[in-house]
Design an enzyme around this catalytic site. Sequence first.
Site, PDB file in Angstrom:
ATOM      1  CB  THR A  49       9.882  -6.598 -15.326  1.00  0.00           C
ATOM      2  OG1 THR A  49       9.370  -7.318 -14.197  1.00  0.00           O
ATOM      3  CG2 THR A  49       8.937  -5.460 -15.684  1.00  0.00           C
ATOM      4  CG  ASP A  50      10.425 -11.807 -13.353  1.00  0.00           C
ATOM      5  OD1 ASP A  50      10.643 -10.736 -12.759  1.00  0.00           O
ATOM      6  OD2 ASP A  50       9.715 -12.713 -12.884  1.00  0.00           O
ATOM      7  CB  THR A  74       3.711  -7.507 -14.262  1.00  0.00           C
ATOM      8  OG1 THR A  74       4.412  -8.613 -13.688  1.00  0.00           O
ATOM      9  CG2 THR A  74       2.997  -6.747 -13.157  1.00  0.00           C
ATOM     10  CB  SER A  79       8.678 -12.323 -18.943  1.00  0.00           C
ATOM     11  OG  SER A  79       9.201 -12.119 -17.640  1.00  0.00           O
TER      12      SER A  79
END
Length: 326
Positions: free
Chosen positions: A91-92, A12, A58
Amino acid sequence: MKTIAIVATGGTIAGTGKQGKTVAYRAGEMNVDEIIQSIPMIQDIANIKEYQLMNIDSNEMNPQRWIELSRIINEIVQDEHIDGVVVTHGTDTLDETAYFLTLTIHSAKPVVMTGAMRPATATSADGPYNLYQAVCLATHEEAHHQGVMGLFSNTIYSGRDIQKVNNYKIDAFDQKAFGCLGYMQDHEVYFFSKTFKTHTLNSLFSKSSYHDLPSVGIVYFYAGASCQLLYDMAKNHHGIILTGSGSGNYSEEWLSAINDLSSQGIIFVRCSRVAQGIVFDDDIFDPHHYCISGNTLTPQKARVLLMLALTQTTKREEIRKIFNEY
């Protein structure tokens, strides 16, 4: 002035969408140099070397890309002119990558992971400030020998324990009940604790090179879950992470299947679907101690450790010792 390598993988922080909006964007659209250009004060902190390794969401991260990322960082830190590394990441799945790097990077130099919850085109995008602070952290003397770290919203986390706990707020990370490693105020770094689990230079797994990893799956227990899930998973995997209820619990039907599959050589690790807590050995749910306790690891991090452990041994008791150490 110190030199920091920024290894970009997308996410992101490199995402773009409708100007000003925080939703409906595509991750991994911008190159790292474009992000750095939006942070002019970063040039006052360190000399920057850019490595655009990949540019992906990710959720496209996988073990082969972990291996590639780890290999590149291990090469970079061998350069005596490089003082630290910052990795930009979505971030995932950042928690999984952070733990893999924690176990496989062979250096005491700071390695800091960061990212963003808002795309670069959003109003008040959080990525530039996170990246600025990550670079500041990577230049700090006390950041050495801390293992791989995560930096989000002024907070420093250990790569072992960081986990995403919110999918909406920019302050989206935590590390269970153990507290963070420290905090930052602008460029200032304040450490308050450290991780005592084995990592980086002292890690058994940082001394090896990898081409691939053994296959390990995760099975989620829920009320009425069929044990056929375990048998199906065992067909194509060397190990299985059990995401049990409560303290890593499951039904008697599952217990019977676990006993059966354990006798066939499948390695099981018990974890919990509960966000907080610890999974210990249990004489009721695992009377023969066929399962390895996941301790404080989330199921996805237990999978990372089991994959690496299986590159060294397939003996259950040796893997149990590894889980207690790492």
